[in-house]
Motif scaffolding. Structure first.
Motif, short mmCIF file in Angstrom:
data_model
loop_
_atom_site.label_atom_id
_atom_site.label_comp_id
_atom_site.label_asym_id
_atom_site.label_seq_id
_atom_site.Cartn_x
_atom_site.Cartn_y
_atom_site.Cartn_z
N THR A 1 30.19 37.70 50.88
CA THR A 1 30.02 36.51 50.03
C THR A 1 30.85 35.35 50.56
O THR A 1 30.39 34.19 50.56
CB THR A 1 30.41 36.84 48.58
OG1 THR A 1 29.36 37.64 47.99
CG2 THR A 1 30.59 35.59 47.73
N ALA A 2 32.06 35.62 51.02
CA ALA A 2 32.91 34.56 51.57
C ALA A 2 32.24 33.88 52.76
O ALA A 2 32.33 32.65 52.92
CB ALA A 2 34.27 35.13 51.97
N THR B 1 34.80 32.59 44.38
CA THR B 1 35.32 33.15 45.63
C THR B 1 36.69 32.58 45.94
O THR B 1 37.64 33.32 46.25
CB THR B 1 34.34 32.88 46.78
OG1 THR B 1 33.05 33.40 46.44
CG2 THR B 1 34.82 33.55 48.07
N HIS B 2 36.82 31.27 45.85
CA HIS B 2 38.13 30.64 46.09
C HIS B 2 39.18 31.19 45.14
O HIS B 2 40.34 31.42 45.53
CB HIS B 2 38.02 29.13 45.89
CG HIS B 2 37.25 28.42 46.96
ND1 HIS B 2 37.03 27.05 46.93
CD2 HIS B 2 36.64 28.87 48.08
CE1 HIS B 2 36.32 26.71 48.01
NE2 HIS B 2 36.07 27.79 48.71
N ARG B 3 38.81 31.40 43.89
CA ARG B 3 39.77 31.82 42.87
C ARG B 3 40.34 33.20 43.16
O ARG B 3 41.46 33.51 42.75
CB ARG B 3 39.08 31.80 41.49
CG ARG B 3 40.02 31.70 40.32
CD ARG B 3 39.25 31.50 39.02
NE ARG B 3 40.13 31.08 37.95
CZ ARG B 3 40.84 31.92 37.19
NH1 ARG B 3 40.75 33.23 37.39
NH2 ARG B 3 41.62 31.46 36.23
N TYR B 4 39.57 34.03 43.86
CA TYR B 4 40.10 35.35 44.20
C TYR B 4 41.37 35.25 45.04
O TYR B 4 42.28 36.08 44.91
CB TYR B 4 39.05 36.18 44.93
CG TYR B 4 39.48 37.62 45.12
CD1 TYR B 4 39.12 38.60 44.21
CD2 TYR B 4 40.28 37.99 46.20
CE1 TYR B 4 39.54 39.91 44.36
CE2 TYR B 4 40.71 39.30 46.36
CZ TYR B 4 40.35 40.26 45.43
OH TYR B 4 40.78 41.55 45.58
N ALA C 1 40.11 32.88 53.18
CA ALA C 1 41.42 33.29 52.68
C ALA C 1 41.28 34.30 51.55
O ALA C 1 42.09 35.22 51.43
CB ALA C 1 42.20 32.06 52.20
N ALA C 2 40.25 34.14 50.72
CA ALA C 2 40.00 35.10 49.65
C ALA C 2 39.67 36.47 50.22
O ALA C 2 40.13 37.51 49.73
CB ALA C 2 38.88 34.60 48.75
N ALA C 3 38.86 36.49 51.28
CA ALA C 3 38.51 37.76 51.91
C ALA C 3 39.74 38.44 52.50
O ALA C 3 39.93 39.66 52.34
CB ALA C 3 37.46 37.53 52.99
N VAL C 4 40.57 37.69 53.17
CA VAL C 4 41.79 38.26 53.74
C VAL C 4 42.71 38.76 52.63
O VAL C 4 43.35 39.81 52.75
CB VAL C 4 42.50 37.22 54.62
CG1 VAL C 4 43.88 37.71 55.06
CG2 VAL C 4 41.65 36.90 55.84
N PRO D 1 50.05 31.27 45.20
CA PRO D 1 49.51 30.30 46.18
C PRO D 1 48.49 30.95 47.11
O PRO D 1 48.59 32.13 47.46
CB PRO D 1 50.76 29.86 46.95
CG PRO D 1 51.92 30.18 46.06
CD PRO D 1 51.52 31.41 45.30
N CYS D 2 47.52 30.16 47.53
CA CYS D 2 46.54 30.60 48.52
C CYS D 2 47.16 30.49 49.91
O CYS D 2 47.71 29.45 50.27
CB CYS D 2 45.28 29.74 48.44
SG CYS D 2 44.05 30.10 49.70
N VAL D 3 47.11 31.58 50.67
CA VAL D 3 47.68 31.60 52.02
C VAL D 3 46.57 31.29 53.02
O VAL D 3 45.58 32.03 53.10
CB VAL D 3 48.31 32.96 52.33
CG1 VAL D 3 48.87 32.97 53.75
CG2 VAL D 3 49.39 33.29 51.32
N PRO D 4 46.66 30.22 53.77
CA PRO D 4 45.61 29.87 54.74
C PRO D 4 45.42 30.95 55.80
O PRO D 4 46.36 31.69 56.13
CB PRO D 4 46.12 28.57 55.36
CG PRO D 4 47.13 28.04 54.39
CD PRO D 4 47.75 29.23 53.76
N VAL D 5 44.23 31.01 56.37
CA VAL D 5 43.93 32.03 57.37
C VAL D 5 44.21 31.55 58.79
O VAL D 5 44.02 32.31 59.75
CB VAL D 5 42.46 32.49 57.27
CG1 VAL D 5 42.20 33.16 55.95
CG2 VAL D 5 41.50 31.31 57.49
#
Length: 346
Positions: A322-323, A231-234, A333-336, A292-296
């Motif tokens: 799932t998130a 999930t994080h990897r998405y 963040a993955a869901a967004v 980069p992962c963008v924080p929510v």
């Protein structure tokens, strides 16, 4: 979980439709409406389903009755979907659903990648519903549809058994029980083109992650970690293919949802199958480079799921579901990110 009866009404409505459309594309509606009901959005179920209805096809015709004597010949035959659904409907009317599921789990598990992993995901949603409330007729029928779809789309690929190879030592040494590091070491297929079946044929070897035979409790812990890592990897890799990479997380999460109703002796094999599915999807669709992962920020889980409902895409809804199971900021963040990458439903 929905106690209004809305989910049962929606499932009754959906069971007049087949598990696929256009010969191969999956009917996602049963999974999405279950997620909406489970997340307290039963009021939106029929409205969402009205928009999705154009994608539904009539329930297919049967070919020949599946029985305990001839089922092997029908396994993996998509034309027998109606026959398989009728078979499981009868089985579930005669015996407890947990017994039927446990008996068929080992038969179906090797073909977990069949139907682009959608059948096991549908079963996972059905099991969550049954575990959370009454075993109503529509909910048992939904499990029959999920298991029947899985049996009809059963697709065993010998090459998908994780094999000792160049990746094994690296994964065992660097990753140990860290699923995120193991997923980073999965090699991409050479030709990143074509649909799921064509790409699946290119997956000839997968690295072995956590190659030992874990105890059931450890298998459960590792499966939780795999779902979290995928999930994080998405959030950083979803741009490789915004729809298909969802399944790297939702397929193992379906297995995780089913695990508590299975005999513990089946948990290690379930972990291996879930890893194989997540790694195969990663191999087939992962991009060459991460972003980069963008924080929510201050968004809560409730707010993120409400955004997913407004967005309306079935894969976005299921990944967000799932998130919320994972429950941390990186998962949100993955869901967004999925909402950003996927066109909203008009």
């Amino acid at each position: 979980m929905d106690v209004t009866g809305t989910l049962d009404e929606a499932l009754d409505r959906l069971h007049r439709s087949g598990p696929e459309r256009l010969g191969r594309l999956t009917n996602h509606a049963p999974m999405a409406v279950e997620a909406l009901a489970a997340r307290g959005r039963a009021h939106a179920v029929h409205r969402w389903l009205d928009r999705y209805a154009r994608k539904l096809e009539e329930f297919p015709s049967g070919v020949e009755r599946v029985t305990s004597a001839n089922w092997r010949a029908a396994l993996g035959d998509p034309s027998r979907a109606a026959d398989w659904i009728a078979f499981f409907g009868h089985e579930l009317s005669e015996r407890p659903w947990q017994t039927v599921l446990g008996e068929w789990w080992t038969r179906l598990l090797p073909g977990l990648c069949g139907g682009s992993t959608h059948p096991v995901i549908r079963v996972g949603h059905a099991v969550r519903t049954l575990r959370s409330g009454a075993s109503t007729e529509p909910r048992l029928a939904e499990l029959a549809h999920g298991l029947g779809y899985w049996a009809a789309r059963q697709h065993r690929v010998a090459a998908l058994t994780p094999l000792p190879g160049a990746g094994r030592a690296a994964v065992d040494r660097a990753a140990a029980d860290r699923a995120a590091a193991a997923l980073d070491l999965v090699p991409r297929i050479a030709v990143q083109d074509g649909g799921f079946p064509a790409r699946l044929e290119q997956v000839t070897d997968l690295p072995v992650w956590a190659a030992d035979e874990p105890a059931p409790a450890e298998a459960h812990r590792r499966l939780v970690e795999l779902v979290r890592a995928a999930t994080h990897r998405y959030a950083t890799h979803g741009h490789g293919e915004e729809t298909m990479l969802v399944h790297a997380a939702t397929a193992p999460n379906a297995v995780l949802r089913i695990l508590p109703v299975l005999p513990p002796a089946l948990w290690p094999a379930s972990l291996r199958a879930a890893w194989t599915a997540a790694a195969a999807v990663t191999s087939m669709y992962a991009p060459a480079e991460a972003v980069p992962c963008v924080p929510v920020g201050d968004l809560t889980a409730e707010e993120v799921f409400e955004r997913a409902l407004t967005h309306g895409d079935e894969h976005v809804i299921k990944l967000t579901d799932t998130a919320l199971d994972v429950g941390d900021a990186a998962a949100l963040a993955a869901a967004v990110r999925a909402m950003e990458l996927t066109p909203p439903v008009g």
